[in-house]
Enzyme design. Sequence first.
Site, PDB file in Angstrom:
ATOM      1  N   GLU A 110      70.800  76.535  40.519  1.00 23.18           N
ATOM      2  CA  GLU A 110      70.591  75.519  41.284  1.00 23.18           C
ATOM      3  C   GLU A 110      70.453  74.028  40.734  1.00 23.18           C
ATOM      4  O   GLU A 110      70.864  72.927  41.161  1.00 23.18           O
ATOM      5  CB  GLU A 110      69.528  75.791  42.299  1.00 23.18           C
ATOM      6  CG  GLU A 110      69.235  75.015  43.484  1.00 23.18           C
ATOM      7  CD  GLU A 110      68.423  73.775  43.113  1.00 23.18           C
ATOM      8  OE1 GLU A 110      68.641  72.645  44.082  1.00 23.18           O
ATOM      9  OE2 GLU A 110      67.829  73.730  42.145  1.00 23.18           O
ATOM     10  N   ASP A 139      66.491  79.443  38.075  1.00 20.13           N
ATOM     11  CA  ASP A 139      66.590  78.564  37.099  1.00 20.13           C
ATOM     12  C   ASP A 139      65.610  77.423  37.374  1.00 20.13           C
ATOM     13  O   ASP A 139      65.028  77.182  38.262  1.00 20.13           O
ATOM     14  CB  ASP A 139      67.942  77.878  36.807  1.00 20.13           C
ATOM     15  CG  ASP A 139      68.492  77.235  38.050  1.00 20.13           C
ATOM     16  OD1 ASP A 139      67.894  77.431  39.273  1.00 20.13           O
ATOM     17  OD2 ASP A 139      69.410  76.312  37.982  1.00 20.13           O
TER      18      ASP A 139
END
Length: 441
Positions: free
Chosen positions: A167, A103
């Site tokens: 994350e 991400d």
Amino acid sequence: MASSSKALNEFLGSLDKDSYVSLLSKLIGESKFVQNNPPELIPQEDLIVKHVLESLRPYSTETGGGPLVINHVAYHSGRGNLIVEYPGSVPGKILSFVGMHMDVVTANPDDWEFDPFSLSIDGDKLRGRGTTDCLGHVALVTELMKRLGQTKPALKSTVVAVFIASEENSSIPGVGVDMLVKDKLLDKLKSGPLYWIDTADKQPCVGTGGMIPWKLHFTGKLFHSGLAHKAINAMELAMEGLKEIQARFYRDFPPHPQEKVYGFATPSTMKPTQWSYPAGGINQIPGECTVCGDVRLTPFYEVKEVITKLQEYVDDINSNIEKLETRGPVSKYVLPDENLRGRLTLSFDETSAGVACNLDSPGFHVLCKATEEVVGHVKPYSITGTLPLIRDLKDEGFDVQTSGYGLMATYHAKNEYCLLTDMCQGFDVFVRIISQLEEQD
């Protein structure tokens, strides 16, 4: 194949630049869809997984084309994690590369000089959202595992890569590495060094900070500014109250001797970062205001201890508010005739603790030696930025070391980029880590 470290380095070779750039171009092309800012933007990390699998499946047990063992683990639809294993011959001898997250933080194309959601190349610069943090590392470790699958070196060590979801934002729980740990899918990684590949500047990052977000609400009494003796000025209360709290914080949590050992750029800090108050006229003394900020805490102090102390400071100031410094002859925080006292109210948002990596770990010494050989020098550093996931891993018993090959200057920034030469050096560091650990019992 010869078993010496040098021979293994030569056998595995250097980064295939064309293959790397081609893969990275595909990943950056998906970056718009893996921005992580719920509820508006929920990343679909499986878009990244798809490209990684396309690179690695031809060399996997799944297709019969190679030794790579691949496990795609998803706890939310479209938001998978990927565990890739190259088996070694010695049970329990293992090393891992973890933390390459799929991400990214958000990007507004209107603020950028180039399209953040497609890879562009400017000389050595590879430009786009995620090049430094962290799709550049996803592509890099994919190329490493691909090379192992292609060349099939006879290793004693098992090499594992763990590509993770979620994350950048933890507001949606139960998606990424925390669940992999909970389900014990990473337990065998405790037998060897775990390299968290999500920092920058090609040097070992050996320490990170904890974070304590705080909010102080100050209550006074609103009144006309021409009659200041009838008011309790919440802004003056905030300025003097916060000054006193900061003074006590720096007295109780001074620079720690270990901060020099770890090379922290700053000691622990407590500071305001936001100020707000209800709208009103310029001729009104405000009756309330709010100041927000954070504590950045080096890992040699405990988060719980700091929270307790901050609350003690506020309680003591409230009990002795008459003793707090004032500003001018009619400035005050108590109106006895009206039985009114100014007041401070303290609250906290979600906290995280810092981490100090084990400087005596063989994994750390191997990382330093590999870095020195490839980069030409080694200078471990520490910052009070936060990486809460690695503290959780360390607390679970993993030997966590961290490094990264993007650029700190472009981390989470507009016009993000990395350097291809840096990523080439990162690949060489990984190869040397593997070869050095091969020579250890």
